[in-house]
Structure formats: structure tokens, C-alpha cells
Design a protein around this motif. Structure first.
Motif, PDB file in Angstrom:
ATOM      1  N   UNK A   1       9.246 -11.974   2.961  1.00  0.00           N
ATOM      2  CA  UNK A   1       8.186 -12.294   2.059  1.00  0.00           C
ATOM      3  C   UNK A   1       8.365 -11.927   0.630  1.00  0.00           C
ATOM      4  N   UNK A   2       7.085 -12.472  -0.105  1.00  0.00           N
ATOM      5  CA  UNK A   2       7.130 -11.982  -1.315  1.00  0.00           C
ATOM      6  C   UNK A   2       5.542 -11.662  -1.956  1.00  0.00           C
ATOM      7  N   UNK A   3       5.581 -10.507  -2.304  1.00  0.00           N
ATOM      8  CA  UNK A   3       4.146  -9.940  -2.821  1.00  0.00           C
ATOM      9  C   UNK A   3       3.848 -10.249  -4.143  1.00  0.00           C
ATOM     10  N   UNK A   4       2.756 -10.929  -4.491  1.00  0.00           N
ATOM     11  CA  UNK A   4       2.392 -11.254  -5.920  1.00  0.00           C
ATOM     12  C   UNK A   4       0.956 -10.670  -5.944  1.00  0.00           C
TER      13      UNK A   4
ATOM     14  N   UNK B   1       0.877  -1.301   0.159  1.00  0.00           N
ATOM     15  CA  UNK B   1      -0.091   0.015  -0.138  1.00  0.00           C
ATOM     16  C   UNK B   1       0.913   1.250  -0.118  1.00  0.00           C
ATOM     17  N   UNK B   2       2.150   1.155   0.849  1.00  0.00           N
ATOM     18  CA  UNK B   2       2.746   2.315   0.832  1.00  0.00           C
ATOM     19  C   UNK B   2       3.593   2.754  -0.289  1.00  0.00           C
ATOM     20  N   UNK B   3       4.119   1.630  -1.071  1.00  0.00           N
ATOM     21  CA  UNK B   3       4.792   1.801  -2.035  1.00  0.00           C
ATOM     22  C   UNK B   3       4.022   1.845  -3.520  1.00  0.00           C
ATOM     23  N   UNK B   4       2.888   1.360  -3.454  1.00  0.00           N
ATOM     24  CA  UNK B   4       1.914   1.235  -4.484  1.00  0.00           C
ATOM     25  C   UNK B   4       2.485   0.290  -5.315  1.00  0.00           C
ATOM     26  N   UNK B   5       3.310  -0.632  -5.143  1.00  0.00           N
ATOM     27  CA  UNK B   5       4.124  -1.548  -5.694  1.00  0.00           C
ATOM     28  C   UNK B   5       3.213  -3.191  -5.430  1.00  0.00           C
ATOM     29  N   UNK B   6       2.814  -3.712  -6.543  1.00  0.00           N
ATOM     30  CA  UNK B   6       1.952  -4.934  -6.309  1.00  0.00           C
ATOM     31  C   UNK B   6       2.931  -6.457  -6.314  1.00  0.00           C
TER      32      UNK B   6
END
Length: 519
Positions: free
Chosen positions: A285-288, A265-270
Motif C-alpha cells: 500500500x501507499x502512505x500519503x 508511526x514506527x519510521x516517522x515517515x509520512x
């Protein structure tokens, strides 16, 4: 009209709190020490963010709690329910007793009332033997007044859960409607022993979850807040208090999950790798697609192997309070133990006598904190070696989590993230967003609400497309009932398992929908 929501995340070292407005902007944030009774720390955090923001408390509509209560209770073997373990699976499963792979001290606590009853199903859904209801009535009368929670596991119940449900009815009839009952078909996946362990652990932390919920609601009431309360669960979505006290096991590992969601949310990266540096450990951990990648392996919790859904994480013993020991020959060790929440009294920069990772970063001028003159005498060459080792531990963990050699964005969050450098090997960029110290509380506050359905459809009657549409509709209405905004709903997971053993071309469909909280 203005309205607010509170996110609280309780960790082993700190309890973080954040107040967001209706646009999810941070109005106030705090980090307070986690207290022995947990509730006091939560109360301090709520009090601080409300006082600092100076808002009308009647405008706080939602409050979210992410907590390690249940994990800690299992790991410390404290405050657990008195449980009965009932396996429906004689004579087929007698060779391997319940709790067999669980560490002996946990088995002592949870294994006082263990029963194996005739019944269960084959993997194709046929009954192995009929359910022995007389035996269940006997057990129910025997444990009456001795236990307050029952874990029921039947062979292949994810395929056919009739025996578990019938057993549950019998226990409620004899022990009263209020007895806590955990059914394995609602918790784990197919493997019997891991699913049974997850169900036993779930049954053992029901009281802990209830106490946490009551303490949270009480802390809110003390501030004059009458908000709708949710718990964070480990897939990054929210559950109601009623759901959380029935399935408390789903709160396990929601802290790192919240950090991942907050980082996104803070970086707008998904899609990125997230390093969450706490006082004692760092979780990688890994964001997908903005959600944590799920682990496909059996997960061990407090010495018991389980198989319910968990985020895929690597934890390393490196945090802001990690202890550095220097030997006479100039060699050194980093951790894995930590001074934890005692950092402000134990570390050198605060006048203590223990060399920590934070002292190293301050001495090298990487962080402004405490009194740098107290670490000025340390040997810079040695400190540089120690710091290089700290960074290497993190880089190794990042490397483990990557699926290819290509550099990926790395997001640093958590209170201890100030220790790490602006560049890391394997990272295309290193981002340390604003409010990164309370990313976990933000992740808790912005969580979505989910609804899930699992149903068997006969495709000859309804057809595959209609079956999936029907399941989607049910999942979405469940999510709306849980408090989701209908316009923001998305289907986040569909699983469809053909059941070859049933006539009429049957299939089991599981659908999960998630959406934002209705504002």
C-alpha cells in the motif's frame, strides 16, 4: 499517572497483540495463532501481553480491535445474517435485478427475500414516483420472524435519502426497534448496483461484528480489564462498538490499513510504500501524509462489486508460509497457496515435509530460524533462483503502486518481512523498523478517532465560508464525542458537491475530522 492501551489485530494466520504506555511506547508484544473461533486467539494475545508486562490491569484505559472477521465471513459464506433486500426504484430499475452481478453461491445465501418497491429519485433529487408505503408494510409483515437484518437501497439516495429513511421507519414500526437496518445512503457512493451490494454485504455481517465485539469485551473482562473499546475502520481511524455493529462493512481491509499506519508511526515517515508480509499474502500500500491512499476503483469483496471507500492495495500470494513446488525438470512455482499458521509443523526447518519460502531464506543463510541442517541438502543454485523470483514478485507489486519512476522509501512490516532483502529495486531505502512484526497491532493501538458530517446547506442564506465552518464544527464535535482529544483535532477531508437542482444555490458538504484519543 501511568496508563495503557491494548491494540489487537486479527489476521488469517496470526492474532497480534501489543501493549502501549501513554507515550505510545511498546511495553509488550505477542503473536499467537488465530483460532477457529477467533475469540480464543484474542484472549491468548491479551493474556500474554498483560502477563509479560505485569501491570495493574485497572490502568488499561483503551482497547482497539482490528479484525478480518467480517471479510472472512463474506469470503467463506459463513455466519451471515438472514437478510431482506429492499430496493426502492420501481419501475425505473426493474431491468437489472438486485444481486445480479454477485457470484451465484453468495446470491443463494443472501437472495431469499428480495423486493423492488415503487419510489426513488432522479439524479437531480426529484421524485421519480411517490414511495409505495403500503407495499413496504406488506413486505415488513411478510418477513417478520424470517429475517434479522434489512438492506434498503433507493435510487440516487446519496442525493436525497428521504425514501430510505421513511422505509426504515416503517420496518422498525412493524419489526421492532431492534431490527438491524442498513441504509445505502450512509454506506456507498452514487452508483446504484455497487452501493446496493455494499449495503447488502453490510446487512449480512451485523451479527458477525456483534459476536466479535462481545468476544473482545469478554476477553478483556476475563483479564479484569474495563477499558473503552474501539474497532479499527479501513480509513485508518477508530469507531465505537455501536458504530461498528451498525456499519461493520467499514472494518473490511482495516488490517492492511493498520499495518500502514503502524509503519508510518514506527519510521516517522509520512510518505512511503509499505510492504506487509503475512503468512499467506503480502499487501502493498501507499502512505500519503501518514494515511493509506484510497482506492478510486470499484472494489470486489467475496465476488460482489462494491463502491465504498477502501485503501488502495495490491495483494500478492507471497508470505512466510507460501509453498514452493519444484518439478523434475528443475522448473519451480511459488505459491499462491500457503501452509499458513501451520508453518511450525509443515515446513522443512521445523521437521515437516513442505518446502516453503521461509525454508528457502533459511537455507540461503538470510534468516536464522528452526533447524538449518534440515535444508542443507537443497541445491543452492536453484534456491537462489527461487529467492530471486520471490523478490521480483515484491518489486513488481511496488512498481505497480508507484506514481513515478523516482525511487521511494519502502517500509517492510509483518511477520514474514524477515524474508526480504535490505535492497529492493525502485526503493530509495528499505527500512525494517523495530517491532515491525506487530506493526498492524501498533497501528490499531495508535489509531485516531474520527467524526464525520454530511449536510446540505443553502448558500444564499448562509454563504459558502460559513457553511464550511459550520460543517467543520459539527465534524469536530462528533470526533470529540467519539473520544478524540480536542487539542489534536485536524480536518482530514472536505468534499463539497453543488446541488444544481435545489433552489437557493444549495451544496452538499462532507467533512471529516480526526484526532488522537483523549488520554
Amino acid at each position: 499517572m501511568a496508563m495503557y492501551q491494548i491494540g489487537i489485530d486479527v489476521g488469517g494466520t496470526h492474532t497480534d497483540g501489543v501493549l502501549l504506555n501513554q507515550n505510545n511506547e511498546v511495553i509488550s508484544e505477542t503473536k499467537v495463532a488465530t483460532t477457529e473461533d477467533v475469540a480464543t486467539g484474542i484472549y491468548h494475545a491479551i493474556h500474554t501481553i498483560i502477563a509479560e508486562a505485569n501491570i495493574d490491569t485497572s490502568l488499561v484505559k483503551y482497547a482497539m480491535l482490528g479484525t478480518t472477521h467480517c471479510t472472512n465471513a463474506i469470503v467463506e459464506r459463513k455466519r451471515l445474517n438472514n437478510i431482506a433486500v429492499v430496493r426502492i426504484g420501481a419501475p425505473a430499475t426493474l431491468a437489472v435485478k438486485p444481486l445480479i452481478g454477485v457470484s451465484s453461491d453468495l446470491r443463494e445465501v443472501l437472495g431469499k427475500y428480495v423486493y423492488v418497491v415503487r419510489g426513488g429519485n432522479e439524479f437531480d433529487g426529484r421524485e421519480i414516483v411517490p414511495l409505495d408505503e403500503d407495499h413496504l408494510y406488506e413486505i415488513a409483515n411478510e418477513i417478520k420472524g424470517q429475517v434479522d437484518s434489512v438492506a434498503i437501497t433507493s435510487v440516487f439516495s446519496p442525493v436525497s435519502k428521504g425514501h430510505e429513511e421513511r422505509a426504515s421507519d416503517i420496518f422498525k414500526k412493524v419489526l421492532g426497534e431492534d431490527i438491524a437496518i442498513s441504509l445505502s445512503s450512509e454506506i456507498g457512493s452514487v452508483g446504484l448496483l455497487e452501493r446496493e451490494n455494499a449495503t447488502i454485504l453490510n446487512a449480512s455481517v451485523v451479527n458477525v461484528a456483534k459476536t466479535a465485539a462481545d468476544g473482545f469485551i469478554q476477553a478483556l473482562n476475563n483479564e479484569g480489564i474495563d477499558a473503552k473499546v474501539f474497532f479499527g475502520q479501513n480509513d485508518g481511524t477508530l469507531m465505537s462498538v455501536e458504530y461498528a455493529t451498525k456499519y461493520p462493512i467499514f472494518t473490511i481491509a482495516c488490517g492492511p490499513t493498520n499495518s500502514l499506519r503502524g509503519a508510518s508511526y514506527l519510521t516517522k515517515l509520512s510518505d512511503a510504500i509499505v510492504v506487509d508480509v503475512g503468512g499467506t499474502t503480502s499487501d502493498v500500500g501507499v502512505l500519503v501524509q501518514s494515511f493509506p491512499r484510497e482506492s478510486s476503483l470499484a472494489v470486489e469483496i467475496g465476488g460482489a462489486r462494491t463502491n465504498f471507500r477502501m485503501p488502495d492495495l495490491v495483494s500478492i500470494g507471497l508470505g512466510g508460509g507460501t509453498i514452493i513446488r519444484i518439478k523434475d525438470d528443475g522448473e519451480f512455482t511459488v505459491g499462491p497457496d500457503s501452509v499458513g499458521y501451520k508453518l511450525p509443523e509443515k515446513s522443512l526447518i521445523f521437521g515437516g515435509d513442505t518446502l516453503t519460502t521461509t525454508d528457502v531464506a533459511v537455507a540461503l543463510g538470510k534468516v536464522q530460524l528452526g533447524d538449518p541442517s534440515k535444508v542443507a541438502h537443497l541445491d543452492k543454485d536453484l534456491l537462489n533462483k527461487i529467492y530471486a523470483k520471490m523478490v521480483e514478485l515484491v518489486e513488481e507489486a511496488i512498481d505497480k503502486m508507484k506514481t513515478s519512476a523516482d525511487p521511494v522509501p519502502v517500509i517492510l512490516v509483518g511477520g514474514g518481512s524477515i524474508l526480504l532483502p535490505e535492497e529492493l529495486e525502485g526503493a530509495s531505502q528499505v527500512i525494517r523498523p523495530d517491532h515491525s512484526g506487530v506493526a498492524n497491532a501498533i497501528g490499531s493501538a495508535i489509531s485516531q478517532v474520527s467524526g464525520q458530517v454530511e449536510k446540505i446547506y443553502v448558500l444564499d442564506e448562509i454563504g459558502r465560508t460559513n457553511a464550511i465552518e459550520s460543517a467543520k464544527e459539527i465534524a469536530m464535535s462528533e470526533a470529540i464525542q467519539a473520544g478524540a482529544d480536542p487539542d489534536s483535532l485536524m480536518i482530514v477531508d472536505i468534499e463539497d458537491v453543488p446541488l444544481a437542482y435545489l433552489p437557493g444555490n444549495a451544496t452538499r458538504i462532507r467533512v471529516k475530522a480526526a484526532g488522537n484519543l483523549a488520554k
